[in-house]
Scaffold this motif. Structure first.
Motif, PDB file in Angstrom:
ATOM      1  N   GLY A 147       0.835  -1.196   0.000  1.00 56.74           N
ATOM      2  CA  GLY A 147       0.000   0.000   0.000  1.00 56.74           C
ATOM      3  C   GLY A 147       0.866   1.241   0.000  1.00 56.74           C
ATOM      4  N   ARG A 160       2.342   3.080   2.330  1.00 60.57           N
ATOM      5  CA  ARG A 160       3.552   3.116   3.146  1.00 60.57           C
ATOM      6  C   ARG A 160       4.636   2.178   2.582  1.00 60.57           C
ATOM      7  NH1 ARG A 160       5.958   6.763   6.275  1.00 60.57           N
ATOM      8  NH2 ARG A 160       7.098   5.888   8.015  1.00 60.57           N
ATOM      9  N   GLY A 161       4.208   0.984   2.189  1.00 60.15           N
ATOM     10  CA  GLY A 161       5.159   0.044   1.607  1.00 60.15           C
ATOM     11  C   GLY A 161       5.761   0.597   0.329  1.00 60.15           C
ATOM     12  N   ASP A 188       1.392  -8.847  -1.902  1.00 59.08           N
ATOM     13  CA  ASP A 188       0.195  -8.199  -1.365  1.00 59.08           C
ATOM     14  C   ASP A 188      -0.984  -9.109  -1.676  1.00 59.08           C
ATOM     15  OD1 ASP A 188      -0.496  -4.978  -0.538  1.00 59.08           O
ATOM     16  OD2 ASP A 188      -2.184  -6.236  -1.157  1.00 59.08           O
ATOM     17  N   ASN A 225      -3.720  -8.152  -2.558  1.00 58.88           N
ATOM     18  CA  ASN A 225      -4.378  -7.575  -3.728  1.00 58.88           C
ATOM     19  C   ASN A 225      -3.440  -7.703  -4.943  1.00 58.88           C
ATOM     20  OD1 ASN A 225      -5.251  -5.708  -5.759  1.00 58.88           O
ATOM     21  ND2 ASN A 225      -6.595  -4.792  -4.220  1.00 58.88           N
ATOM     22  N   ARG A 263      -2.662  -4.394  -6.801  1.00 58.04           N
ATOM     23  CA  ARG A 263      -1.824  -3.400  -6.107  1.00 58.04           C
ATOM     24  C   ARG A 263      -0.359  -3.812  -6.111  1.00 58.04           C
ATOM     25  NH1 ARG A 263      -4.570  -2.833  -1.264  1.00 58.04           N
ATOM     26  NH2 ARG A 263      -6.144  -1.729  -2.438  1.00 58.04           N
ATOM     27  N   VAL A 277      -1.791  -4.165   6.520  1.00 57.78           N
ATOM     28  CA  VAL A 277      -2.680  -3.613   7.554  1.00 57.78           C
ATOM     29  C   VAL A 277      -2.202  -4.180   8.894  1.00 57.78           C
ATOM     30  CG1 VAL A 277      -4.656  -3.406   5.999  1.00 57.78           C
ATOM     31  CG2 VAL A 277      -4.397  -5.460   7.347  1.00 57.78           C
ATOM     32  N   HIS A 288       0.226  -7.977  10.725  1.00 64.53           N
ATOM     33  CA  HIS A 288       1.666  -7.914  11.021  1.00 64.53           C
ATOM     34  C   HIS A 288       2.154  -9.179  11.725  1.00 64.53           C
ATOM     35  CE1 HIS A 288       1.920  -3.187  11.019  1.00 64.53           C
ATOM     36  NE2 HIS A 288       1.507  -3.683   9.882  1.00 64.53           N
ATOM     37  N   LYS A 332       4.962  -0.080  12.662  1.00 62.93           N
ATOM     38  CA  LYS A 332       4.159  -0.086  13.867  1.00 62.93           C
ATOM     39  C   LYS A 332       2.701  -0.245  13.491  1.00 62.93           C
ATOM     40  CE  LYS A 332       1.829   3.011  13.596  1.00 62.93           C
ATOM     41  NZ  LYS A 332       0.812   3.468  12.585  1.00 62.93           N
ATOM     42  N   THR A 369       9.684   0.037  13.360  1.00 60.21           N
ATOM     43  CA  THR A 369      10.119   1.296  12.743  1.00 60.21           C
ATOM     44  C   THR A 369       9.430   2.521  13.365  1.00 60.21           C
ATOM     45  OG1 THR A 369       8.507   0.949  10.993  1.00 60.21           O
ATOM     46  CG2 THR A 369      10.740   0.173  10.588  1.00 60.21           C
ATOM     47  N   TRP A 415      -9.463   1.442   6.653  1.00 62.81           N
ATOM     48  CA  TRP A 415      -9.602   0.233   7.501  1.00 62.81           C
ATOM     49  C   TRP A 415      -9.345   0.536   8.973  1.00 62.81           C
ATOM     50  CZ3 TRP A 415      -4.837  -0.456   9.718  1.00 62.81           C
ATOM     51  CH2 TRP A 415      -3.700  -0.098   8.986  1.00 62.81           C
ATOM     52  N   HIS A 458       2.652   5.069  18.576  1.00 63.09           N
ATOM     53  CA  HIS A 458       3.746   6.034  18.357  1.00 63.09           C
ATOM     54  C   HIS A 458       4.002   6.840  19.631  1.00 63.09           C
ATOM     55  CE1 HIS A 458       4.763   6.067  14.131  1.00 63.09           C
ATOM     56  NE2 HIS A 458       3.534   6.293  13.727  1.00 63.09           N
ATOM     57  N   TYR A 487      -5.475   2.545  -5.190  1.00 62.41           N
ATOM     58  CA  TYR A 487      -6.699   2.026  -4.573  1.00 62.41           C
ATOM     59  C   TYR A 487      -7.865   1.923  -5.560  1.00 62.41           C
ATOM     60  CZ  TYR A 487      -3.954   3.134  -0.435  1.00 62.41           C
ATOM     61  OH  TYR A 487      -2.951   3.208   0.479  1.00 62.41           O
TER      62      TYR A 487
HETATM   63  N1  LIG Z   1       5.313   4.834  10.849  1.00 59.92           N
HETATM   64  C1  LIG Z   1       4.439   5.606  10.242  1.00 59.92           C
HETATM   65  O1  LIG Z   1       4.502   6.811  10.382  1.00 59.92           O
HETATM   66  C2  LIG Z   1       3.387   4.992   9.366  1.00 59.92           C
HETATM   67  C3  LIG Z   1       2.677   5.781   8.453  1.00 59.92           C
HETATM   68  C4  LIG Z   1       1.699   5.170   7.666  1.00 59.92           C
HETATM   69  C5  LIG Z   1       1.454   3.810   7.813  1.00 59.92           C
HETATM   70  N2  LIG Z   1       2.159   3.075   8.710  1.00 59.92           N
HETATM   71  C6  LIG Z   1       1.899   1.628   8.865  1.00 59.92           C
HETATM   72  O2  LIG Z   1       2.169   0.997   7.624  1.00 59.92           O
HETATM   73  C7  LIG Z   1       1.287  -0.103   7.431  1.00 59.92           C
HETATM   74  C8  LIG Z   1       0.596   0.041   6.077  1.00 59.92           C
HETATM   75  O3  LIG Z   1      -0.199   1.218   6.079  1.00 59.92           O
HETATM   76  P1  LIG Z   1      -0.722   1.865   4.718  1.00 59.92           P
HETATM   77  O4  LIG Z   1      -1.142   3.234   5.046  1.00 59.92           O
HETATM   78  O5  LIG Z   1       0.267   1.629   3.664  1.00 59.92           O
HETATM   79  O6  LIG Z   1      -2.027   0.978   4.444  1.00 59.92           O
HETATM   80  P2  LIG Z   1      -2.591   0.510   3.017  1.00 59.92           P
HETATM   81  O7  LIG Z   1      -3.992   0.116   3.247  1.00 59.92           O
HETATM   82  O8  LIG Z   1      -2.272   1.516   1.990  1.00 59.92           O
HETATM   83  O9  LIG Z   1      -1.699  -0.765   2.682  1.00 59.92           O
HETATM   84  C9  LIG Z   1      -1.801  -1.991   3.363  1.00 59.92           C
HETATM   85  C10 LIG Z   1      -1.621  -3.117   2.337  1.00 59.92           C
HETATM   86  O10 LIG Z   1      -1.569  -4.377   3.018  1.00 59.92           O
HETATM   87  C11 LIG Z   1      -2.233  -5.333   2.154  1.00 59.92           C
HETATM   88  N3  LIG Z   1      -2.544  -6.482   2.976  1.00 59.92           N
HETATM   89  C12 LIG Z   1      -3.505  -6.623   3.910  1.00 59.92           C
HETATM   90  N4  LIG Z   1      -3.408  -7.840   4.496  1.00 59.92           N
HETATM   91  C13 LIG Z   1      -2.374  -8.479   3.922  1.00 59.92           C
HETATM   92  C14 LIG Z   1      -1.781  -9.758   4.096  1.00 59.92           C
HETATM   93  N5  LIG Z   1      -2.244 -10.625   4.994  1.00 59.92           N
HETATM   94  N6  LIG Z   1      -0.732 -10.100   3.315  1.00 59.92           N
HETATM   95  C15 LIG Z   1      -0.267  -9.228   2.385  1.00 59.92           C
HETATM   96  N7  LIG Z   1      -0.784  -7.988   2.186  1.00 59.92           N
HETATM   97  C16 LIG Z   1      -1.818  -7.620   2.939  1.00 59.92           C
HETATM   98  C17 LIG Z   1      -3.410  -4.546   1.590  1.00 59.92           C
HETATM   99  O11 LIG Z   1      -3.930  -5.140   0.447  1.00 59.92           O
HETATM  100  C18 LIG Z   1      -2.748  -3.200   1.312  1.00 59.92           C
HETATM  101  O12 LIG Z   1      -2.208  -3.133   0.018  1.00 59.92           O
HETATM  102  C19 LIG Z   1       0.321  -0.098   8.618  1.00 59.92           C
HETATM  103  O13 LIG Z   1       0.733  -1.037   9.550  1.00 59.92           O
HETATM  104  C20 LIG Z   1       0.451   1.293   9.186  1.00 59.92           C
HETATM  105  O14 LIG Z   1       0.234   1.299  10.578  1.00 59.92           O
HETATM  106  C21 LIG Z   1       3.114   3.649   9.474  1.00 59.92           C
END
Ligand SMILES: NC(=O)c1ccc[n+]([C@@H]2O[C@H](COP(=O)([O-])OP(=O)(O)OC[C@H]3O[C@@H](n4cnc5c(N)ncnc54)[C@H](O)[C@@H]3O)[C@@H](O)[C@H]2O)c1
Length: 431
Positions: free
Chosen positions: A36, A38-39, A62, A64, A67, A102, A106, A124, A150, A195, A212, A273
């Motif tokens: 997603g 962040r990744g 992923d 999806n 994605r 999500v 984790h 986190k 992280t 979510w 955090h 998305y």
């Molecule tokens: N440290 C920070 O400041 C910070 C900022 C944003 C997000 N995050 C963390 O990063 C992570 C991702 O957040 P995001 O905003 O990118 O969310 P997002 O919804 O954009 O992405 C999450 C992705 O995980 C995929 N997914 C869900 N379950 C899965 C599974 N079992 N196996 C493989 N893929 C799976 C979804 O399809 C989606 O593409 C979260 O844990 C969030 O807490 C941290």
């Protein structure tokens, strides 16, 4: 105000800090699960652009399938893509797995990787409940592999400065902390579109967001939580809204709704998305007033720590401003912080830090300037993980214990709200 060499050396390291990366040279084989936003950005393009000499992408995964292909294109890498983590780990045999799914997923990703002898870098929160926490800690122990969590907030210069003021001993022993975090009707509302509005996906904002803040406090105080009492309620979003629909694009209330967001004007969100909706039905522009919102938008907690200090904490999600107020009350004085991230007026400085000594004067603390995401924390964290520079002990990378204690504060708070009683951390996990 500086930390002397002696004070820095005397500063203890949280037991969870990890010696990640020590004596490692050259490229390591990295795989990423959860492609997603962040990744893709922080742990994807951000690494390809700056760490090509130490990072080799060997797989992307992923659930999806659309994605993960967007991510591969965005990153410009040639590694294979997968929709099942087991398949990826078996096929490409990474040395390190980066977990950015999500929150609820984790723990399973971490345990799966550790059981295959793979080190883990996880976003986190490390886990969203106590059973996941126990599973992750046991897997790390039985496999003798490492987890880095992280916590980028630690690495912004302003937060490092607060740590150094506390280490200097200037305000004496901290007896209590006042900490109020404000999320505004832009950022705060966005949690209720996604979510994060569902406890089963993000553990509630006590865990997803407050982890955090709880990590910062554990680190600043060099202490761990013992007991939590909390209140939480839903006052503005979800069923409290005046009307609702599934998501913004087809919504009949567009013109009346202050939270209407036209995602079609944001190409990045369309790519990641909207164009991937057909595979999983996930609506990135979900209605903030959907009936299924089952997390609090207003939260208050009191936390007691191993060193006897206490904290009054609050998190509000529909404010006209974004930022925080923080104060450490010590036996010799008080350290006060006002952080302005966004507000409908001009401020001379984004962050102000003052130390006021008992029977003495107030001193303004200078903060080094920072550029980049999360107050400069994102870049400094990545440097630490992928370049392994020398840092004082108190800046070392957070490990699983820090991941656990920060999450457990929020998990205990959530339980305290549910059960109407104080909750001890030892009831949840024996650390
Ligand atoms: N440290 C920070 O400041 C910070 C900022 C944003 C997000 N995050 C963390 O990063 C992570 C991702 O957040 P995001 O905003 O990118 O969310 P997002 O919804 O954009 O992405 C999450 C992705 O995980 C995929 N997914 C869900 N379950 C899965 C599974 N079992 N196996 C493989 N893929 C799976 C979804 O399809 C989606 O593409 C979260 O844990 C969030 O807490 C941290």
């Amino acid at each position: 105000m500086t930390v002397t060499g002696a004070a820095a050396a005397a500063a203890s390291v949280l037991p969870g800090s990890t010696a990640w990366g020590a004596a490692r040279e050259g490229r390591r084989r990295y795989a990423l699960v959860g492609t997603g936003v962040r990744g893709n950005s922080m742990w994807g393009r951000g690494l390809v652009a700056r760490y090509a000499d130490t990072v080799e992408f060997v797989g992307l995964c992923d659930v999806n399938p659309l994605r993960v292909e967007v991510a591969k294109r965005d990153l410009g890498v040639s590694c294979p893509t997968f929709t099942r983590l087991e398949d990826m780990l078996g096929a490409v045999k990474p040395e390190v797995l980066m977990v950015t799914t999500v929150d609820a997923a984790h723990a399973e990703c971490i345990v799966t990787a550790l059981d295959r002898g793979i080190d883990v870098i996880t976003e986190k929160p490390m886990v969203i409940d106590e059973a996941q926490c126990r599973a992750v800690l046991e897997a790390e122990k039985r496999n003798k592999k490492q987890i880095v969590v992280t916590f980028n907030y630690r690495y912004s210069p302003k937060h490092q400065k607060i740590k150094e003021v506390l280490l200097s001993g200037d305000i004496g022993t901290v007896s209590s902390v006042d900490f109020s975090w404000y999320l505004d009707t832009t950022h705060g509302a966005d949690y209720f579109r996604r979510w994060h509005r569902l406890r089963e996906k993000g553990g509630s904002l006590w865990v997803h967001k407050a982890t955090h803040h709880f990590d910062l406090i554990n680190w600043w105080l060099d202490a761990e939580p013992v007991e939590v009492s909390a209140f939480g309620s839903l006052n503005h979003y979800g069923k409290k809204g005046p009307f609702r629909h599934t998501h913004c694009r087809p919504c009949p209330h567009k013109t009346q709704c202050a939270f209407y967001r036209d995602i079609t004007k944001e190409p990045r969100l369309v790519d990641l998305y909207v164009n991937c909706e057909s595979a999983d039905g996930y609506l990135r522009d979900g209605c903030v007033f959907r009936e299924d919102v089952n997390v609090s938008d207003t939260m208050n907690a009191v936390v007691r720590y191993t060193n006897g200090a206490t904290m009054s904490y609050s998190l509000n999600t529909f404010m006209p401003l974004e930022g925080y107020r923080l104060a450490f009350n010590g036996t010799k004085g008080r350290l006060e912080v006002r952080d302005f991230e966004r507000q409908p007026w001009d401020v001379p400085e984004e962050t102000e830090i003052y130390v006021t000594r008992n029977f003495g004067k107030r001193e303004k603390i200078e903060i080094p300037k920072a550029e980049g995401g999360h107050g400069g924390g994102d870049d400094r964290l990545r440097d630490l993980i992928f370049r392994n520079p020398q840092v004082p002990d108190y800046m070392r990378l957070p490990g699983s214990r820090a991941g656990a204690t920060s999450c457990l504060t929020g998990i205990a708070a959530r339980k305290s709200v549910d059960e109407g009683r104080p909750v001890k951390i030892a009831e949840l996990v024996s650390l």
